[in-house]
Scaffold this motif. Structure first.
Motif, PDB file in Angstrom:
ATOM      1  N   LYS A   1       0.787  -1.243   0.000  1.00 38.47           N
ATOM      2  CA  LYS A   1       0.000   0.000   0.000  1.00 38.47           C
ATOM      3  C   LYS A   1       0.823   1.300   0.000  1.00 38.47           C
ATOM      4  CE  LYS A   1      -1.875   0.619   3.908  1.00 38.47           C
ATOM      5  NZ  LYS A   1      -2.645   0.284   5.112  1.00 38.47           N
TER       6      LYS A   1
ATOM      7  N   ASP B   1       2.606  -8.652   1.526  1.00 37.65           N
ATOM      8  CA  ASP B   1       1.277  -8.546   2.117  1.00 37.65           C
ATOM      9  C   ASP B   1       0.404  -7.832   1.094  1.00 37.65           C
ATOM     10  OD1 ASP B   1      -1.000  -7.643   3.405  1.00 37.65           O
ATOM     11  OD2 ASP B   1       0.078  -6.449   4.894  1.00 37.65           O
TER      12      ASP B   1
ATOM     13  N   THR C   1      -4.464  -9.594   3.298  1.00 35.84           N
ATOM     14  CA  THR C   1      -4.809  -9.153   4.659  1.00 35.84           C
ATOM     15  C   THR C   1      -5.966  -8.160   4.740  1.00 35.84           C
ATOM     16  OG1 THR C   1      -3.205  -7.359   4.605  1.00 35.84           O
ATOM     17  CG2 THR C   1      -2.440  -9.500   5.423  1.00 35.84           C
TER      18      THR C   1
ATOM     19  N   SER D   1      -0.032   3.078  12.677  1.00 36.75           N
ATOM     20  CA  SER D   1       1.144   3.361  11.852  1.00 36.75           C
ATOM     21  C   SER D   1       1.958   4.489  12.465  1.00 36.75           C
ATOM     22  CB  SER D   1       0.696   3.750  10.441  1.00 36.75           C
ATOM     23  OG  SER D   1       1.759   3.580   9.537  1.00 36.75           O
ATOM     24  N   GLN D   2       3.287   4.419  12.256  1.00 37.42           N
ATOM     25  CA  GLN D   2       4.193   5.458  12.780  1.00 37.42           C
ATOM     26  C   GLN D   2       3.951   5.656  14.282  1.00 37.42           C
ATOM     27  OE1 GLN D   2       6.686   6.801  11.195  1.00 37.42           O
ATOM     28  NE2 GLN D   2       7.245   8.604  12.324  1.00 37.42           N
TER      29      GLN D   2
ATOM     30  N   GLU E   1       4.003  -7.094   8.899  1.00 44.28           N
ATOM     31  CA  GLU E   1       3.572  -6.469   7.638  1.00 44.28           C
ATOM     32  C   GLU E   1       4.092  -5.036   7.547  1.00 44.28           C
ATOM     33  OE1 GLU E   1      -0.615  -6.371   8.218  1.00 44.28           O
ATOM     34  OE2 GLU E   1      -0.870  -8.527   8.093  1.00 44.28           O
TER      35      GLU E   1
ATOM     36  N   TYR F   1       3.261   6.467   1.340  1.00 47.51           N
ATOM     37  CA  TYR F   1       1.993   7.204   1.364  1.00 47.51           C
ATOM     38  C   TYR F   1       2.142   8.606   0.760  1.00 47.51           C
ATOM     39  CZ  TYR F   1       1.183   3.410   4.645  1.00 47.51           C
ATOM     40  OH  TYR F   1       1.094   2.170   5.217  1.00 47.51           O
TER      41      TYR F   1
HETATM   42  C1  LIG Z   1      -1.211  -0.173   5.838  1.00 47.27           C
HETATM   43  C2  LIG Z   1      -1.062  -1.526   6.381  1.00 47.27           C
HETATM   44  C3  LIG Z   1       0.211  -2.028   6.720  1.00 47.27           C
HETATM   45  C4  LIG Z   1       1.458  -1.196   6.661  1.00 47.27           C
HETATM   46  O1  LIG Z   1       1.503  -0.360   7.760  1.00 47.27           O
HETATM   47  P1  LIG Z   1       2.773   0.575   8.063  1.00 47.27           P
HETATM   48  O2  LIG Z   1       2.357   1.334   9.246  1.00 47.27           O
HETATM   49  O3  LIG Z   1       3.008   1.393   6.848  1.00 47.27           O
HETATM   50  O4  LIG Z   1       3.928  -0.323   8.373  1.00 47.27           O
HETATM   51  C5  LIG Z   1       0.278  -3.333   7.149  1.00 47.27           C
HETATM   52  N1  LIG Z   1      -0.818  -4.113   7.244  1.00 47.27           N
HETATM   53  C6  LIG Z   1      -2.048  -3.661   6.942  1.00 47.27           C
HETATM   54  C7  LIG Z   1      -3.203  -4.573   7.077  1.00 47.27           C
HETATM   55  C8  LIG Z   1      -2.203  -2.359   6.507  1.00 47.27           C
HETATM   56  O5  LIG Z   1      -3.429  -1.912   6.206  1.00 47.27           O
END
Ligand SMILES: *Cc1c(COP(=O)(O)O)cnc(C)c1O
Length: 393
Positions: free
Chosen positions: A55, A74, A97, A186-187, A259, A357
């Protein structure tokens, strides 16, 4: 074996050369930095299989670099499945996922050869009732993370208290549950939420297994690993130390996967934009760039990130300056109250830590195209080179 020498594409001379060759705006992706990020995270979390989440930057060169480091993927959408398929990725290295999928998304992933999926509610589990010989599940649990920059447990994940009920629904349908997953946000500033979630999942998995509700030999700890933006964060070894300790408490038979998205690609790319024109307004120099908040800098809105910006022009005298994007919308301003040397049309602006992003969520509002992505320091045999706006490659 000695590695070949790599050119650092983030050096000013290289940035200028690449812009001359590929145009502006540009996202310069350094595959060597992707590989280094993979190695650093692997060292901080040994024994954890790293599934890069596509993503934040779904680019073929990133996929190739991740796989070259023995990484996994993933996937979460049919588009990502299609990309992996087109690149000839072994589906055994991929998991899917997204907790909410259309039947066609499941069919596409199954057809490619993905076996492990995620669900977090009874309706989604029922979508797998006719697929018990072809698919297995992780159940996603929600641990709210209000401190994270992006809380990923609000929209998805079941309440830990409902987990056993969900596992029982799966067991009654004959759907095999391999384990649990979570995303701690995240972060995130520290690994406290990850540690708490690992502890809670360990207990839930033991209870579900005792009740005979599935195999429960897999724990997916999600992403969230932080990187430096304008604010520095803990380095990854320190961040992961408490997490490593928590994972060491798991029974030996539990396989742990993660992930990571941002951590792998964030520091591996810079954004480059060009000054299109300038104006002096109320004592400030306004510089209008060919990329902005609707382009690669959209992460400032969607991801709440703040990228360190600099100019490639030297100058002792620094003047109060504003960097604005190209569109006619007045919110399209990247940064205000910067002290910059006086810039001219054609000067280059560089944004650091712009791999995650940024390009991925850029729009083409007002017909300003997304930056092209140029991938540098690929290894021989990697597919593709420059990716222009849109997802054709
Ligand atoms: C966006 C996402 C990630 C990645 O997350 P980061 O914070 O960028 O490491 C991993 N798993 C899922 C299910 C996500 O939606």
């Amino acid at each position: 074996m000695r590695r070949p020498p790599f050119i650092d594409p983030f050096q000013p001379a290289e940035v200028r050369r690449l812009v001359k060759e590929f145009g502006s705006p540009l996202l310069i992706l350094d595959c060597e930095r992707v590989r280094v990020q993979m190695r650093k995270l692997k060292k901080a979390l040994p024994q954890v299989a790293l599934h890069y989440a596509l993503k934040p930057l779904p680019h073929p060169a990133v996929v190739a670099a991740v796989l070259a480091e023995d990484g996994y993927l993933d996937l979460a959408t049919s588009g990502e499945v299609q990309l992996a398929r087109r690149l000839g990725v072994d589906p055994a290295r991929c998991i899917h996922t997204h907790p909410i999928k259309r039947p066609q998304d499941i069919a596409n992933a199954l057809e490619f050869g993905v076996r492990l999926f995620v669900a977090d509610n009874p309706d989604e589990i029922r979508k797998f009732a006719q697929l018990t010989d072809r698919a297995e599940l992780l159940l996603r649990v929600s641990f709210r993370s209000p401190g994270a920059m992006v809380d990923l447990s609000r929209k998805f994940g079941c309440d830990p208290e409902d987990l056993l009920t969900l596992a029982r629904i799966a067991a009654d349908l004959g759907v095999r549950v391999r384990g649990l997953s979570f995303h701690a946000g995240s972060q995130v500033r520290d690994a406290a939420k990850h540690v708490e979630a690992v502890g809670a999942c360990m207990k839930l998995m033991a209870r579900a297994r005792r009740a005979g509700l599935g195999i429960f030999d897999t724990l997916d700890i999600g992403g969230g690993f932080p990187i430096d933006y304008t604010e520095p964060v803990q380095d990854i070894r320190r961040f992961c130390a408490p997490l490593r300790a928590a994972l060491a408490q798991l029974p030996r038979r539990v396989r742990v996967i993660a992930e990571p998205g941002r951590y792998i690609v964030g520091p591996a790319a810079i954004g480059v934009a060009t000054v299109m024109g300038r104006a002096r307004r109320e004592g400030h120099w306004w510089y209008y760039l060919d990329d902005g908040l609707y382009g690669a800098w959209s992460g400032q809105l969607f991801d709440k990130a703040s990228y360190p910006v600099e100019t490639l022009r030297d100058g002792a005298e620094r003047l109060p300056s504003v960097l604005a994007g190209p569109t006619c919308d007045s919110i399209d301003v990247i940064a205000e109250n910067l002290m910059l040397p006086q810039l001219r049309e054609g000067d280059l602006i560089v944004g650091r830590a712009m791999g995650a992003y940024t390009w991925a969520c850029a729009t083409e509002f007002n017909f300003f195209p997304k930056p092209a992505v140029v991938a540098v320091n690929r290894r021989a045999g990697d597919a593709g080179s420059v990716m222009h706006s849109g997802l054709q490659f």
